[in-house]
Design a protein around this motif. Structure first.
Motif, PDB file in Angstrom:
ATOM      1  N   LYS A   1       7.947  27.742 -13.142  1.00 22.03           N
ATOM      2  CA  LYS A   1       8.395  29.112 -13.326  1.00 22.03           C
ATOM      3  C   LYS A   1       9.263  29.451 -12.130  1.00 22.03           C
TER       4      LYS A   1
ATOM      5  N   ARG B   1      11.882  29.825 -16.974  1.00 24.90           N
ATOM      6  CA  ARG B   1      11.216  28.530 -16.938  1.00 24.90           C
ATOM      7  C   ARG B   1      12.284  27.470 -16.755  1.00 24.90           C
TER       8      ARG B   1
ATOM      9  N   PHE C   1       3.472  25.853 -13.217  1.00 21.03           N
ATOM     10  CA  PHE C   1       2.681  26.466 -14.305  1.00 21.03           C
ATOM     11  C   PHE C   1       1.239  26.143 -14.145  1.00 21.03           C
TER      12      PHE C   1
END
Length: 49
Positions: A4, A19, A49
């Motif tokens: 991210k 992302r 993540f």
């Protein structure tokens, strides 16, 4: 590896959360420029993540 990415424009302060893929130490999100046409002055922070 998926990460991210938080991008903040240094010119106008606009914030983006995207992302991306991290390969060989480089992050690729497809992000090109801010709404204010800034293409190079960004603060970039990554979170796995």
């Amino acid at each position: 590896m998926r990460v991210k990415v938080k991008i903040v424009c240094r010119q106008c302060g606009e914030r983006y959360v995207l992302r991306g893929k991290k390969e060989r130490g480089k992050i690729e999100t497809g992000f090109k420029q801010c709404l204010c046409n800034n293409q190079s002055q960004f603060d970039i922070e990554e979170d796995p993540f």
